[in-house]
Design a protein around this motif. Structure first.
Motif, PDB file in Angstrom:
ATOM      1  N   TYR A  75       2.495   8.763  -1.190  1.00 16.53           N
ATOM      2  CA  TYR A  75       1.252   9.284  -1.786  1.00 16.53           C
ATOM      3  C   TYR A  75       0.630   8.219  -2.687  1.00 16.53           C
ATOM      4  O   TYR A  75      -0.560   7.907  -2.546  1.00 16.53           O
ATOM      5  N   SER A  76       1.410   7.629  -3.580  1.00 20.01           N
ATOM      6  CA  SER A  76       0.887   6.527  -4.413  1.00 20.01           C
ATOM      7  C   SER A  76       1.957   5.457  -4.586  1.00 20.01           C
ATOM      8  O   SER A  76       3.152   5.750  -4.527  1.00 20.01           O
ATOM      9  N   THR A  77       1.506   4.223  -4.740  1.00 18.78           N
ATOM     10  CA  THR A  77       2.401   3.105  -5.073  1.00 18.78           C
ATOM     11  C   THR A  77       1.860   2.474  -6.337  1.00 18.78           C
ATOM     12  O   THR A  77       0.647   2.265  -6.463  1.00 18.78           O
ATOM     13  N   THR A  78       2.732   2.180  -7.277  1.00 19.18           N
ATOM     14  CA  THR A  78       2.284   1.751  -8.611  1.00 19.18           C
ATOM     15  C   THR A  78       1.741   0.332  -8.621  1.00 19.18           C
ATOM     16  O   THR A  78       0.926  -0.021  -9.481  1.00 19.18           O
TER      17      THR A  78
ATOM     18  N   HIS B 183      -0.952  -4.280   3.634  1.00 17.22           N
ATOM     19  CA  HIS B 183      -2.354  -3.865   3.461  1.00 17.22           C
ATOM     20  C   HIS B 183      -2.656  -2.632   4.301  1.00 17.22           C
ATOM     21  O   HIS B 183      -1.985  -2.373   5.309  1.00 17.22           O
ATOM     22  N   LEU B 184      -3.649  -1.882   3.896  1.00 23.56           N
ATOM     23  CA  LEU B 184      -4.109  -0.760   4.704  1.00 23.56           C
ATOM     24  C   LEU B 184      -4.786  -1.320   5.946  1.00 23.56           C
ATOM     25  O   LEU B 184      -5.240  -2.465   5.948  1.00 23.56           O
TER      26      LEU B 184
ATOM     27  N   ASP C 273      -2.085  -2.531  -4.372  1.00 20.56           N
ATOM     28  CA  ASP C 273      -3.027  -3.462  -3.718  1.00 20.56           C
ATOM     29  C   ASP C 273      -3.290  -4.682  -4.592  1.00 20.56           C
ATOM     30  O   ASP C 273      -2.788  -4.787  -5.707  1.00 20.56           O
ATOM     31  N   TRP C 274      -4.105  -5.600  -4.041  1.00 18.47           N
ATOM     32  CA  TRP C 274      -4.337  -6.879  -4.744  1.00 18.47           C
ATOM     33  C   TRP C 274      -4.926  -6.657  -6.124  1.00 18.47           C
ATOM     34  O   TRP C 274      -4.593  -7.378  -7.079  1.00 18.47           O
ATOM     35  N   GLY C 275      -5.775  -5.610  -6.258  1.00 16.61           N
ATOM     36  CA  GLY C 275      -6.440  -5.355  -7.539  1.00 16.61           C
ATOM     37  C   GLY C 275      -5.460  -4.954  -8.619  1.00 16.61           C
ATOM     38  O   GLY C 275      -5.520  -5.446  -9.758  1.00 16.61           O
ATOM     39  N   GLN C 276      -4.507  -4.096  -8.253  1.00 22.22           N
ATOM     40  CA  GLN C 276      -3.509  -3.666  -9.235  1.00 22.22           C
ATOM     41  C   GLN C 276      -2.591  -4.827  -9.590  1.00 22.22           C
ATOM     42  O   GLN C 276      -2.279  -5.057 -10.756  1.00 22.22           O
TER      43      GLN C 276
ATOM     44  N   ALA D  53       0.821  -1.229   0.000  1.00 22.82           N
ATOM     45  CA  ALA D  53       0.000   0.000   0.000  1.00 22.82           C
ATOM     46  C   ALA D  53       0.841   1.260   0.000  1.00 22.82           C
ATOM     47  O   ALA D  53       0.545   2.224  -0.715  1.00 22.82           O
ATOM     48  N   TYR D  54       1.904   1.287   0.777  1.00 21.01           N
ATOM     49  CA  TYR D  54       2.755   2.495   0.837  1.00 21.01           C
ATOM     50  C   TYR D  54       4.104   2.131   1.445  1.00 21.01           C
ATOM     51  O   TYR D  54       4.260   1.019   1.943  1.00 21.01           O
TER      52      TYR D  54
END
Ligand code: LRH
Ligand code: MN
Length: 424
Positions: free
Chosen positions: A222-225, A252-253, A228-231, A216-217
């Motif tokens: 701010y963002s990770t490419t 995970h968050l 999460d599991w979906g990406q 997640a981070y």
């Protein structure tokens, strides 16, 4: 350092009466346990080569002494764990932290310790001395095609090293992302990462897998490419049959329902493996089962159900690995505790009365469902896990024997009080 088999046998002898009493009582309670004991004995966990020394944070690192100074000593330490618990049958290397200089010699040494090489891990989240281009702003996502090529070439090189060691999988964890809104074009970052992964994918032998590890981070905030599991699933689906997701429990968050994610990824036939650890807040890399043992049990309950639904072999069809970092515990004691917690969660999941649970779910008897699950979780299966070790030639109580033999003291004597291991 290895332990004389007779020492393990005589230690077990001294504990045998107490062990048999507990095992007999348990078997009188839960009936036939042979199947569970056999499954536990067959279940092997990959030990991370980067978690055999003192871990640290940006606020500091406190040495343990006796840390392995090279890959040979790391293999010996994992061999020692495997001698004690017989469930640590492979080592997962991180490149370039652990580059073998002589593959055949390293393979022979691992075989001597009855160890295999699990997934190899690439590293495009640090700049190595003399590296031409920096990964400060990412690697496979980078706006500069030359940086992407450098990262792709590194991953292909790691595959080559893995092939030489007999490994069958590459784990790709990308720190890539951004720290501020506006810093990154998400669409270009996704596309660059996909194109880069496709070039790495093409270098995979037919019988290999690539695990796309999401997080997640951290180190980007701010963002990770691959956040999460979906990406991760999105990349794995586009790459092809040899691409899978990898679930690191600490990535995970807060309050994510990891057992539900695991259930879905299994149904999608895209669950590749795990990095087991535990955490209370972020990617704390703590001992598996030390903070949320019920979650670990629920994850294994979904694994057993989902793998049985697909006729999968529990021991071999997924990548079972630990990923931890030890700030205050002796690394080897921490890893012994993690393996024990994982084996217990697996054993409890095997104990769940599936038929009764299905029936109660069919009746929406919620309280009954919980009673059935928690009956398994609240059954102390430590005698079963110990019996599996005993039958595999291990120690009935690995941690106790590790301490009784003063192994850390001997390692410090051999390697020094301030030896440092490569890794986290
Ligand atoms: C990232 C991670 C990844 C490894 C690293 C050592 O947080 O979990 O699996 O490469 O830790
Ligand atoms: Mn990990």
């Amino acid at each position: 350092m290895s332990i004389d088999k007779n020492i393990i046998a005589s230690e077990n002898e001294s504990l045998h009466q107490q062990h048999t009493k507990k095992l007999d009582f348990l078997q009188s309670e839960i009936g036939n346990t042979q199947a569970i004991i056999e499954k536990i004995a067959a279940f092997q966990i990959g030990i991370p080569s980067w978690a055999l020394g003192a871990g640290g944070t940006r606020f500091g690192r406190f040495s343990f002494g006796g840390a392995p100074r090279n890959i040979e000593e790391k293999i010996a330490d994992v061999g020692l764990l495997h001698q004690l618990n017989r469930n640590s049958g492979s080592i997962s290397l991180h490149i370039p932290w652990d580059i073998p200089n002589d593959y055949d010699k390293i393979k022979a040494l691992a075989a001597e310790h009855q160890l295999k090489f699990d997934a190899v891990n690439s590293n495009t989240f640090q700049d190595q001395p003399g590296q031409a281009l920096s990964y400060k702003f990412g690697s496979l996502q980078h706006v500069d095609v030359a940086v992407r090529k450098q990262a792709i070439d590194h991953n292909i090189d790691v595959i080559k090293q893995g092939i030489a060691l007999g490994s069958k999988a590459l784990t790709v964890w990308l720190a890539d992302g951004s720290c501020f809104p506006g810093q990154l074009n998400f669409r270009k970052a996704y596309q660059n990462t996909l194109d880069s992964l496709q070039q790495i994918y093409e270098a995979l032998p037919d019988d290999w897998k690539v695990f796309i590890e999401y997080k997640a981070y951290e180190p980007n905030f701010y963002s990770t490419t691959v956040a999460d599991w979906g990406q991760s699933l999105s990349y794995a689906n586009k790459l092809g049959d040899k691409a899978y997701t990898l679930v690191d429990l600490g990535h995970h968050l807060p309050n994510a329902n990891i057992e539900q994610i695991v259930s879905l990824l299994l149904m999608e036939r895209k669950l590749g493996g795990f990095h087991f650890n535990d955490s209370k807040y972020g990617d704390d890399d703590l001992t598996a089962g030390s903070i949320k043992p019920y979650q670990l049990f629920l994850i294994f309950k979904e694994l057993v159900e989902g793998m049985d639904a697909r006729g999968m072999n529990h021991a071999t069809d997924l990548g079972w690995m630990i990923d931890a970092s030890h700030n205050v515990k002796d690394p080897l004691e921490d890893l012994l505790q993690s393996v024990e917690a994982i084996m217990l969660a697996y054993a409890q999941a095997l104990l769940v009365d599936k038929k009764a649970l299905d029936d109660a779910q069919q009746l929406n008897d919620t309280a009954k469902c919980q009673e059935i699950l928690q009956a398994a979780f609240r059954t102390d299966l430590r005698p079963l896990v110990a019996e599996a070790r005993l039958r595999s030639g291990g120690a009935l109580n690995p941690l106790e024997l590790y301490r009784k033999l003063n192994i850390r003291k001997k390692l410090i004597k051999e390697r020094g009080a301030d030896s440092v291991a490569t890794g986290l």
